[in-house]
Structures are given as structure tokens and as C-alpha cells.
Design a protein around this motif. Structure first.
Motif, short mmCIF file in Angstrom:
data_model
loop_
_atom_site.label_atom_id
_atom_site.label_comp_id
_atom_site.label_asym_id
_atom_site.label_seq_id
_atom_site.Cartn_x
_atom_site.Cartn_y
_atom_site.Cartn_z
N ALA A 276 54.30 -31.05 36.42
CA ALA A 276 53.34 -30.17 35.63
C ALA A 276 51.21 -30.27 35.79
O ALA A 276 50.43 -29.64 36.14
CB ALA A 276 53.75 -28.66 34.65
N ARG A 277 51.73 -31.65 35.24
CA ARG A 277 50.45 -31.63 35.56
C ARG A 277 49.14 -31.92 36.96
O ARG A 277 48.50 -32.14 37.39
CB ARG A 277 49.95 -33.29 34.64
CG ARG A 277 50.07 -33.56 33.00
CD ARG A 277 50.06 -34.64 32.08
NE ARG A 277 50.14 -34.71 31.57
CZ ARG A 277 51.09 -34.85 30.09
NH1 ARG A 277 52.08 -35.78 31.67
NH2 ARG A 277 51.40 -35.03 29.97
N MET A 278 50.63 -32.64 37.64
CA MET A 278 50.13 -32.79 38.81
C MET A 278 49.87 -31.32 39.64
O MET A 278 49.04 -31.62 40.58
CB MET A 278 51.48 -34.00 39.57
CG MET A 278 50.99 -33.76 41.13
SD MET A 278 52.01 -34.34 42.54
CE MET A 278 52.65 -35.75 41.49
N MET B 140 38.36 -26.86 33.22
CA MET B 140 38.78 -27.65 34.37
C MET B 140 38.46 -28.77 34.59
O MET B 140 39.30 -30.10 35.22
CB MET B 140 38.94 -27.14 36.27
CG MET B 140 39.46 -25.61 36.03
SD MET B 140 39.63 -24.61 37.76
CE MET B 140 37.88 -24.26 37.16
N LEU B 141 37.34 -29.08 34.37
CA LEU B 141 36.77 -30.82 34.53
C LEU B 141 36.65 -31.67 33.25
O LEU B 141 37.43 -33.16 33.37
CB LEU B 141 35.01 -30.40 33.99
CG LEU B 141 34.17 -30.01 36.10
CD1 LEU B 141 33.19 -30.15 35.30
CD2 LEU B 141 34.32 -31.12 36.58
N ILE B 142 37.60 -30.64 32.03
CA ILE B 142 38.11 -32.10 30.85
C ILE B 142 39.69 -32.72 31.05
O ILE B 142 39.81 -33.71 31.14
CB ILE B 142 37.68 -31.23 29.53
CG1 ILE B 142 36.79 -31.09 29.75
CG2 ILE B 142 38.71 -32.13 28.16
CD1 ILE B 142 36.19 -30.06 28.28
N PHE B 143 40.62 -31.32 31.63
CA PHE B 143 41.59 -31.86 31.55
C PHE B 143 41.42 -32.55 32.99
O PHE B 143 42.37 -33.44 32.93
CB PHE B 143 42.39 -30.30 32.33
CG PHE B 143 44.05 -30.05 32.60
CD1 PHE B 143 44.76 -31.00 31.53
CD2 PHE B 143 44.48 -30.90 34.01
CE1 PHE B 143 45.97 -30.93 32.20
CE2 PHE B 143 45.47 -30.53 34.23
CZ PHE B 143 46.78 -30.93 33.36
N LEU C 69 47.93 -19.76 43.37
CA LEU C 69 49.02 -19.01 43.39
C LEU C 69 50.08 -19.56 44.65
O LEU C 69 50.92 -20.48 43.94
CB LEU C 69 48.99 -17.35 44.06
CG LEU C 69 50.18 -16.87 44.62
CD1 LEU C 69 51.48 -16.38 43.09
CD2 LEU C 69 50.42 -15.74 45.10
N VAL C 70 49.74 -20.69 45.48
CA VAL C 70 50.15 -21.29 46.02
C VAL C 70 50.47 -22.76 45.79
O VAL C 70 51.93 -22.90 45.72
CB VAL C 70 49.50 -21.27 47.60
CG1 VAL C 70 49.54 -22.33 48.22
CG2 VAL C 70 48.77 -20.16 48.54
N VAL C 71 49.86 -23.21 45.12
CA VAL C 71 49.93 -24.52 44.32
C VAL C 71 50.93 -23.95 43.68
O VAL C 71 51.64 -25.00 43.03
CB VAL C 71 48.63 -25.02 43.56
CG1 VAL C 71 48.73 -25.41 42.48
CG2 VAL C 71 47.76 -25.86 44.68
N CYS D 117 42.58 -28.15 40.72
CA CYS D 117 41.22 -28.46 40.49
C CYS D 117 40.73 -29.28 41.25
O CYS D 117 39.49 -28.44 41.66
CB CYS D 117 41.60 -29.25 38.93
SG CYS D 117 42.12 -28.28 37.08
N LYS D 118 41.15 -29.97 41.42
CA LYS D 118 40.74 -30.81 43.02
C LYS D 118 40.23 -30.01 44.07
O LYS D 118 39.12 -29.39 44.23
CB LYS D 118 41.49 -31.79 43.42
CG LYS D 118 41.70 -32.59 42.30
CD LYS D 118 42.78 -34.38 43.57
CE LYS D 118 43.26 -35.20 42.82
NZ LYS D 118 43.67 -35.90 43.27
#
Length: 245
Positions: free
Chosen positions: A38-40, A85-88, A21-23, A46-47
Motif C-alpha cells: 500500500a505504501r509503495m 503527499m510531500l510529507i508522506f 485510478l490506474v496505480v 506521489c512521484k
């Protein structure tokens, strides 16, 4: 001990959705007008998940194999949200074929659309694939790595499920190489429930399959490659496999 791990898992799950939510809010002004934004945002979240998973519930993550950077079809094993998440996070311009219902999920739906994911209506996968191919041919979809889960859904470790024909249709129509992906993440991050188990969760990119293989050969090699390597990754964890046929 299990009760303590469950409580740690509950806190972990709660905080990653709060972080989402925050991100999502912080990056919204950038992400709404920029696919890179959006990718960032998604990769930042994910990190955070990978970092907190390590010290909160003991899940370490590892990505193996050559990571594709060009225009390819990625055909992946799907066991839980963690492999997504890992793949993306690993590929530069990943986008998923996903269920249309996800578009209506708060935050996730907005950013899925922002990174260029392809929504597919239940029961209409064939029509959706044809439309996606037309969009690619017309240049309306950005180049990158298109990710499809060949079994069509999350499959628990050790369980057998058929590979769907949609992957072979995309492979033929797009005329791109295909990168198979194996995983064992479901052992530690199950497809359902709160409990997270400590251990090394792996996603592995396999050698690229060239474009132009006959459909039957392609599907046979894809399934054998992904299943054999996923089984090997499960074996590394000490997972006691029960073959459900």
C-alpha cells in the motif's frame, strides 16, 4: 496567460486522478495484503504527481530539514493536498489522523486504510484519540510516523486558525518526540479550485521537540515554530500576506 494556466491546471488535475485510478488498480493485489504494498502504491503515485506538476503547471517541490525515521509524532501545517503527499513520500512509515469520511472515498479510502491511517469521526476527536492511544499501547498499530494536522483542517496561506488540543493530548499520551512541519504549498496548490500556480512549493521538517514538555509549553512552542517558519516560507514566494485575525 491566466486562461492558459487554468487549462493546463485542469488537464493536470484530471490526469493525476486518472493516474490514481490506474496505480490503485495495478497495485491492488499487492496492497490488499501488504502494508508495504500500500505504501509503495501511494509513493509511486506521489512521484508521478511531483513529476507531472513540474512540467505541466510549473510547480517544483522541495523537502527541507531532517526527515524523521523513528517513532515520532509529526505536527504539520496543512494548506492543501500537496503537503499531504510531500510529507508522506518523505517519511518511511507515515500514517495520518484523518476524517472518517475519507474511508468511503474511492481508491483513497482503500489505501488510507492500507497504510494504517487513523479515522476520526467529526465531533468525536477526543474519543478517537483515546482509542488510538489504546491501540498503540496494545501493539495493534505499526510503529512509524504518526502525522496530525494541528489546526484540524486546511488553512489558506496568511490566514490564522487556532491549534487544536488533540495534538498535545497525543504528544502526552504517546510519550514520543514531536517534529513540527512548516509549509508554503497553498500559494501554488490551493485548498480549493482548479488553478495551480508555478513556483517552488516547500515542506520543511523542523528540529525535533523532545518528549515530556508541559502541555502549555508544548503547544506554545509548536505553534510559534510552525507559524514563524511557514511565514518565512511564504515570504520566499513573495506572497503578500493579509493577516486575518
Amino acid at each position: 496567460m491566466n486562461a492558459i494556466q487554468w487549462l493546463r491546471s485542469l488537464v493536470f488535475v484530471a490526469q493525476i486522478y486518472l493516474a490514481m485510478l490506474v496505480v490503485g488498480i495495478v497495485f491492488a493485489p499487492y496492497a490488499l495484503f501488504s502494508r508495504d504494498g500500500a505504501r509503495m502504491a501511494c509513493k509511486t503515485w506521489c512521484k508521478w504527481v511531483f513529476w507531472t506538476a513540474r512540467w505541466m503547471v510549473g510547480i517544483r517541490t522541495e523537502v527541507r530539514g531532517p526527515i524523521p525515521t523513528g517513532d515520532v509524532l509529526i505536527a504539520a501545517k496543512h494548506q492543501s493536498f500537496l503537503d499531504i503527499m510531500l510529507i508522506f513520500h518523505s517519511v518511511p512509515k507515515g500514517k495520518f489522523i484523518m476524517k472518517r469520511e475519507i474511508l468511503w472515498t474511492p481508491i483513497i479510502g482503500l489505501y488510507a486504510k492500507g497504510i494504517g491511517c487513523i479515522p476520526v469521526a467529526r465531533g468525536k476527536r477526543g474519543a478517537a484519540i483515546k482509542q488510538m492511544v489504546r491501540d498503540v499501547d496494545a501493539g495493534r498499530l505499526e510503529a512509524g510516523q504518526l502525522i496530525i494536522y494541528s489546526q484540524g483542517t486546511r488553512v489558506a496561506p496568511g490566514v490564522k486558525a487556532p491549534y487544536k488540543v488533540g495534538t498535545s493530548v497525543l504528544y502526552k499520551e504517546l510519550g514520543q518526540p514531536c517534529v513540527p512541519v512548516a509549509t508554503n504549498v497553498g500559494v501554488f496548490w490551493p485548498r480549493k479550485g482548479i488553478m495551480r500556480k508555478p513556483g517552488l512549493a516547500v515542506v520543511e521538517f523542523m528540529p525535533t521537540m523532545p518528549e515530556g514538555l508541559p502541555r502549555e509549553e508544548f503547544m506554545t512552542v509548536l505553534e510559534q515554530t510552525v507559524e514563524a517558519r511557514s511565514d518565512a516560507l511564504l515570504h520566499e514566494t513573495g506572497f503578500a500576506q493579509e493577516r486575518l485575525r
